[in-house]
Scaffold this motif. Structure first.
Motif, PDB file in Angstrom:
ATOM      1  N   VAL A   6       0.844  -1.197   0.000  1.00  0.00           N
ATOM      2  CA  VAL A   6       0.000   0.000   0.000  1.00  0.00           C
ATOM      3  C   VAL A   6       0.875   1.242   0.000  1.00  0.00           C
ATOM      4  CG1 VAL A   6      -1.806   1.283   1.204  1.00  0.00           C
ATOM      5  CG2 VAL A   6      -1.806  -1.230   1.294  1.00  0.00           C
ATOM      6  N   HIS A   8       0.291   5.235   0.393  1.00  0.00           N
ATOM      7  CA  HIS A   8      -0.795   6.107   0.823  1.00  0.00           C
ATOM      8  C   HIS A   8      -0.265   7.479   1.223  1.00  0.00           C
ATOM      9  CE1 HIS A   8       0.306   5.628   5.082  1.00  0.00           C
ATOM     10  NE2 HIS A   8       0.601   4.398   4.724  1.00  0.00           N
ATOM     11  N   ARG A  14      -4.803   6.277  -1.772  1.00  0.00           N
ATOM     12  CA  ARG A  14      -4.152   4.977  -1.606  1.00  0.00           C
ATOM     13  C   ARG A  14      -4.064   4.237  -2.929  1.00  0.00           C
ATOM     14  NH1 ARG A  14      -7.289   1.217   1.605  1.00  0.00           N
ATOM     15  NH2 ARG A  14      -9.042   2.476   0.974  1.00  0.00           N
TER      16      ARG A  14
END
Length: 144
Positions: A6, A8, A14
């Protein structure tokens, strides 16, 4: 099953990449489910990417590592695209220590007339340590 990768921001943007799958069991082509979440928008697709035997320069990991090598800057836009264009990245260096990394997702499948849906978000990264850490983490994730 391992956790997804991920990227973000504090603003809620994200990019999620799920663990690579080897649909044919031969290591040549992987698929990755991937998502973008940005200001109420959610888009997801499954992208075909090069597997273990591809030349590193053609892979997503190789693209990211190439940005790190040139962390001090480059002219123009650098791009990487998955095998069937479901996932595309573009990178621009502002010459002042930041890289804008655009992530575009497209509908899976053949799109000869370029009319399928697409979604794009842009992440702004510090060109030194932040970009280096991102490239290393993503490369490790894609190779495990």
């Amino acid at each position: 099953m391992s956790e997804p990768f991920v990227l973000h921001t504090s603003g809620g943007l994200r990019w999620v990449v799920h663990p690579p799958q080897d649909p044919y069991g031969d290591g040549y082509v992987y698929t990755v489910a991937t998502e973008l979440h940005d200001d109420g928008m959610t888009a997801s697709t499954v992208a075909k990417i090069d597997g273990l035997y591809a030349n590193l320069d053609c892979t997503l990991a190789g693209f990211m590592e190439g940005l790190v090598v040139e962390w001090r800057g480059w002219n123009g836009v650098r791009t990487w695209t998955s095998l069937e264009r479901e996932l595309a990245l573009d990178a621009r260096h502002d010459g002042r220590g930041h890289v804008s990394l655009g992530v575009t997702l497209r509908a899976p499948g053949l799109d000869l007339d370029d009319t399928a849906w697409s979604a794009r978000s842009v992440f702004v990264l510090e060109a030194g340590e932040e970009l280096t850490r991102l490239a290393a983490d993503l490369s490790y994730f894609l190779r495990t």
